[in-house]
Design a protein around this motif. Structure first.
Motif, PDB file in Angstrom:
ATOM      1  N   ARG A   9       0.837  -1.212   0.000  1.00 53.99           N
ATOM      2  CA  ARG A   9       0.000   0.000   0.000  1.00 53.99           C
ATOM      3  C   ARG A   9       0.864   1.250   0.000  1.00 53.99           C
ATOM      4  O   ARG A   9       0.578   2.224  -0.695  1.00 53.99           O
ATOM      5  CB  ARG A   9      -0.926   0.008   1.219  1.00 53.99           C
ATOM      6  CG  ARG A   9      -2.035  -1.012   1.181  1.00 53.99           C
ATOM      7  CD  ARG A   9      -3.112  -0.712   2.221  1.00 53.99           C
ATOM      8  NE  ARG A   9      -2.617  -0.683   3.587  1.00 53.99           N
ATOM      9  CZ  ARG A   9      -2.485  -1.750   4.373  1.00 53.99           C
ATOM     10  NH1 ARG A   9      -2.782  -2.948   3.895  1.00 53.99           N
ATOM     11  NH2 ARG A   9      -2.054  -1.641   5.615  1.00 53.99           N
ATOM     12  N   ASP A  12       2.241   2.532  -3.226  1.00 51.57           N
ATOM     13  CA  ASP A  12       1.310   3.219  -4.116  1.00 51.57           C
ATOM     14  C   ASP A  12       1.416   4.707  -3.798  1.00 51.57           C
ATOM     15  O   ASP A  12       1.038   5.145  -2.704  1.00 51.57           O
ATOM     16  CB  ASP A  12      -0.113   2.697  -3.866  1.00 51.57           C
ATOM     17  CG  ASP A  12      -1.145   3.353  -4.773  1.00 51.57           C
ATOM     18  OD1 ASP A  12      -1.150   4.594  -4.885  1.00 51.57           O
ATOM     19  OD2 ASP A  12      -1.966   2.620  -5.350  1.00 51.57           O
ATOM     20  N   TYR A  15      -1.772   6.579  -2.600  1.00 53.92           N
ATOM     21  CA  TYR A  15      -2.212   6.178  -1.261  1.00 53.92           C
ATOM     22  C   TYR A  15      -1.225   6.661  -0.202  1.00 53.92           C
ATOM     23  O   TYR A  15      -1.620   7.100   0.879  1.00 53.92           O
ATOM     24  CB  TYR A  15      -2.351   4.653  -1.186  1.00 53.92           C
ATOM     25  CG  TYR A  15      -2.891   4.164   0.139  1.00 53.92           C
ATOM     26  CD1 TYR A  15      -4.249   4.257   0.422  1.00 53.92           C
ATOM     27  CD2 TYR A  15      -2.047   3.628   1.113  1.00 53.92           C
ATOM     28  CE1 TYR A  15      -4.763   3.819   1.639  1.00 53.92           C
ATOM     29  CE2 TYR A  15      -2.547   3.192   2.329  1.00 53.92           C
ATOM     30  CZ  TYR A  15      -3.904   3.282   2.584  1.00 53.92           C
ATOM     31  OH  TYR A  15      -4.396   2.860   3.792  1.00 53.92           O
ATOM     32  N   ARG A 171      -6.659   8.210  -2.483  1.00 50.54           N
ATOM     33  CA  ARG A 171      -5.418   8.555  -3.174  1.00 50.54           C
ATOM     34  C   ARG A 171      -5.475  10.029  -3.541  1.00 50.54           C
ATOM     35  O   ARG A 171      -6.525  10.514  -3.958  1.00 50.54           O
ATOM     36  CB  ARG A 171      -5.229   7.718  -4.447  1.00 50.54           C
ATOM     37  CG  ARG A 171      -4.958   6.250  -4.188  1.00 50.54           C
ATOM     38  CD  ARG A 171      -4.832   5.496  -5.513  1.00 50.54           C
ATOM     39  NE  ARG A 171      -4.473   4.115  -5.307  1.00 50.54           N
ATOM     40  CZ  ARG A 171      -5.350   3.146  -5.051  1.00 50.54           C
ATOM     41  NH1 ARG A 171      -6.645   3.435  -4.971  1.00 50.54           N
ATOM     42  NH2 ARG A 171      -4.953   1.903  -4.859  1.00 50.54           N
TER      43      ARG A 171
END
Length: 324
Positions: A9, A12, A15, A171
């Motif tokens: 995660r 990313d 994120y 995000r």
């Protein structure tokens, strides 16, 4: 132990930005609540000193309380307190969240006054430390005791917070982060004379300046066991005074705040807002898709799956940019 899903995660970028931006809000809350609490004590004393009725030191003998979000049949003393609260409200024509307050406590509890300037859903909150950043910023916006602060900067941060917490995908872009950083700098620049908030500004600057470079758990070549020394797994947060375990915990706090906010919003509306229900379903799917988060939020997910309402945790309600 920090699970490998956590590292995926945080790799990313969008994120990762979402988590970093949320961590800044947590730091603002930590820096603000002490200052706001002291300010509201002074405001409470000012109201008493400037009103000859309140100067008598009387107490409510009728246990005056709201019905829903309305005040009916208040005693003369509580009516005087209500008039003073409205006199210092910056949006007198708007809806005031009287349901937050216990009017019978206005003469003796300064925080019961503060809650009249805050978003709904905070009836059981007894102090600023139980509020999130947006609740405290709404107080600063709607109570004219804080009129020396440029309210445009306050509303900008509230707006960015709402965009962050209502991002369906959780995000945000690098461009959004640049705008967010400027909004925080403008707000905190006005409050740098307050030691706690000066320190908050430095911490936020450090947090936003480092790249949270993430490495997956390493395997010990000697015995084949994964290392449990999480402090070495995330380089950027360590530079900002955090370790991987800290970031994982902050992520959980942010996700729980978002979950409680969505639950609170859907419970307040009859019928529930379709967009809110869609966001809630999306968050539930996200939590269920992540093994580590599924373990942390097991109780909440079971309750959501059964259709039972979650108990609302005070201080994490949806925070609008206007009192409503």
């Amino acid at each position: 132990m920090v699970h490998e899903e956590f590292f995926a995660r945080l790799n990313d970028i969008g994120y990762k930005n979402w988590v970093k931006a949320g961590c800044c809000l947590l730091k603002i809350k930590d820096g603000l609540h002490g200052y706001v609490n002291k300010a509201m004590k002074c405001f409470h004393e000012m109201l008493i000193n400037n009103n000859h009725v309140l100067q008598k030191g009387q107490r409510c003998n009728y246990d005056c309380r709201p019905k829903g979000n309305q005040l009916y049949n208040l005693c003369k003393l509580c009516e005087e307190w209500r008039a003073e609260i409205l006199r210092h409200h910056t949006n007198r024509t708007g809806v005031v969240n009287w349901g937050n307050c216990k009017p019978c406590l206005w003469p003796s509890h300064h925080w019961e006054i503060a809650k009249a300037y805050m978003p709904r859903g905070l009836a059981s909150v007894t102090g600023g430390e139980q509020c999130d950043a947006s609740a405290l910023l709404n107080l600063i916006t709607f109570c004219d005791y804080f009129s020396f602060i440029n309210q445009c900067h306050v509303r900008e941060v509230i707006g960015k917070r709402n965009e962050l917490m209502h991002s369906c995908e959780m995000r945000v872009s690098a461009q959004w982060m640049d705008q967010y950083r400027r909004s925080l700098d403008q707000l905190l620049g006005q409050l740098r004379h307050i030691p706690e908030l000066a320190a908050t500004g430095r911490e936020i600057h450090k947090m936003l300046s480092v790249d949270w470079t993430v490495s997956p758990p390493r395997v010990d070549c000697m015995d084949g066991l994964e290392t449990d020394d999480v402090s070495q797994l995330v380089d950027g947060p360590v530079q900002a005074g955090l370790e991987a375990g800290d970031v994982s915990q902050l992520e959980s706090v942010l996700l729980r705040e978002r979950l409680q906010e969505l639950l609170h919003c859907t419970q307040l509306q009859d019928p529930p807002d379709p967009q809110g229900l869609q966001e809630l379903q999306g968050l539930r799917d996200f939590l269920q898709s992540q093994r580590d988060l599924g373990e942390k939020f097991q109780t909440e997910l079971l309750s959501l799956g059964s259709g039972e309402p979650q108990p609302h945790q005070t201080g994490t309600a949806a925070q609008p940019t206007e009192s409503n």
